[in-house]
Design a protein around this motif. Structure first.
Motif, mmCIF file in Angstrom:
data_model
loop_
_atom_site.group_PDB
_atom_site.id
_atom_site.type_symbol
_atom_site.label_atom_id
_atom_site.label_comp_id
_atom_site.label_asym_id
_atom_site.label_seq_id
_atom_site.Cartn_x
_atom_site.Cartn_y
_atom_site.Cartn_z
ATOM 1 N N HIS A 128 40.118 -36.289 -18.162
ATOM 2 C CA HIS A 128 41.190 -35.298 -18.010
ATOM 3 C C HIS A 128 42.222 -35.414 -19.134
ATOM 4 O O HIS A 128 42.965 -34.483 -19.394
ATOM 5 N N HIS A 172 34.499 -30.436 -12.054
ATOM 6 C CA HIS A 172 33.783 -31.643 -11.590
ATOM 7 C C HIS A 172 32.351 -31.363 -11.133
ATOM 8 O O HIS A 172 31.906 -31.878 -10.102
ATOM 9 N N HIS A 186 42.418 -37.017 -5.963
ATOM 10 C CA HIS A 186 42.500 -35.699 -6.604
ATOM 11 C C HIS A 186 41.283 -34.840 -6.242
ATOM 12 O O HIS A 186 40.297 -35.331 -5.713
ATOM 13 N N ALA A 243 38.364 -33.702 -6.755
ATOM 14 C CA ALA A 243 37.205 -33.881 -7.629
ATOM 15 C C ALA A 243 35.871 -33.648 -6.915
ATOM 16 O O ALA A 243 34.831 -33.620 -7.557
ATOM 17 N N LEU A 263 43.466 -30.484 -9.068
ATOM 18 C CA LEU A 263 42.274 -30.698 -9.892
ATOM 19 C C LEU A 263 42.455 -31.833 -10.886
ATOM 20 O O LEU A 263 41.502 -32.463 -11.302
ATOM 21 N N ASP A 312 35.558 -39.162 -11.814
ATOM 22 C CA ASP A 312 35.343 -38.484 -13.098
ATOM 23 C C ASP A 312 34.279 -39.142 -13.971
ATOM 24 O O ASP A 312 34.112 -38.771 -15.123
HETATM 25 ZN ZN LIG Z 1 38.851 -35.284 -12.115
#
Ligand SMILES: [Zn+2]
Length: 295
Positions: free
Chosen positions: A53, A128, A194, A196, A214, A269
């Motif tokens: 991110h 994602h 978050h 995701a 996000l 992530d």
């Molecule tokens: Zn993320």
């Protein structure tokens, strides 16, 4: 002597890659290795623990990778710097967004855009997509195409490797479905830090209850927080999952306020994982442990 020469000849192709590729996302790097095989050297520009991110390559990163012909990004708006990267690499390299043709989940953007923007509905793509094994499977095709365009002589090999990796992902999908089947429908609510996991939730019949937006900057205001607490209690959510990448204070407050247990941290992530498969196996196991009723 003849033996030594034969041995050297047999070792040589292993170290001499035909194509050098730079990866801008850790999971896309894994994808490129799986599909590229021995022909491709993948340089992880973002690094194993980088946060996709916030990562943005600087001039020194680009110098370090040298004669790269192909940059691979995950796409869907995650890498906001791609236009400037394309400007910098110019005609020397191609920048491909692996996720660009995959069906994206559109998110209502609730940032404050000011009064004059009020009439507009802002949408942004949820980047994602890797949490859907099905979409990761489909991404093998875009990866093989990108590698083949940069190295046409390897096309056959990339197509073959992509097919072999899809077989592995099919197996992973079967395992994941079998595990998730242990969670009854009414317990399929995934409260995470978050936002995701919308793709995971869509594939597996879960409702996503993210505490943040996000990306991790979007925190709920007091009104949203109160609504979240009500929702978590009403739905009798069994666990709230932190992330390997972050464990925001709000999550600690919520587990304390609601008495809901904290689950094992999930990889959101793709940072810090050994492989895509390892990430999926970890996340699915953590979710099943947190939400399946005890035997
Ligand atoms: Zn993320």
């Amino acid at each position: 002597m003849r033996f030594v020469v034969a041995l050297l000849a047999s070792l040589l192709p292993l170290s001499a890659a035909e194509l050098k590729v730079a990866s801008l996302h850790p999971l896309v790097g894994d994808l490129a290795r799986q599909v590229g095989g021995a022909r491709v050297e993948v340089v992880d520009l973002i690094g194993k623990n980088g946060d996709p991110h916030h990562f943005e390559p600087v001039a020194a990163d680009l110098e370090k990778v040298g004669d790269v012909k192909l940059y691979l990004a995950s796409g869907m708006g995650l890498e906001s710097y791609l236009t400037s990267l394309r400007g910098i690499v110019g005609g020397k390299a191609t920048v491909v967004e692996i996720g660009k043709d995959l069906p994206a989940i559109e998110e209502e953007d609730d940032h404050d855009h000011g009064a004059e923007d009020h009439e507009h509905h802002h949408h942004e793509q949820d980047p994602h997509w890797w949490h859907s094994i099905d979409l990761f499977r489909r991404a093998t095709t875009a990866t093989a195409e990108a590698l083949s365009a940069a190295d046409p002589a390897g096309a056959e090999s990339y197509t073959k490797n992509a097919a072999a990796y899809r077989t592995k992902l099919d197996e992973l999908q079967r395992w994941s479905r079998k595990e998730i089947a242990r969670i009854p429908r009414e317990r399929r609510q995934l409260a995470t830090a978050h936002a995701a996991f919308a793709y995971f939730c869509k594939d597996n019949g879960f409702e996503a209850i993210p505490l943040q937006g996000l990306n991790r900057e979007q925190m709920p205001d007091p009104k949203q927080l109160a609504a979240l607490i009500t929702k978590l209690k009403e739905h009798k959510v069994a666990a709230i999952f932190p992330e390997k990448e972050s464990n925001p204070k709000i999550l600690e407050i919520l587990t304390k306020d609601t008495g809901i247990k904290a689950g094992k941290p999930l990889y959101a992530d793709g940072s810090g994982v050994d492989s895509y498969e390892a990430m999926i196996r970890h996340n699915v196991s953590a979710i099943v442990t947190g939400l399946a009723p005890s035997p």
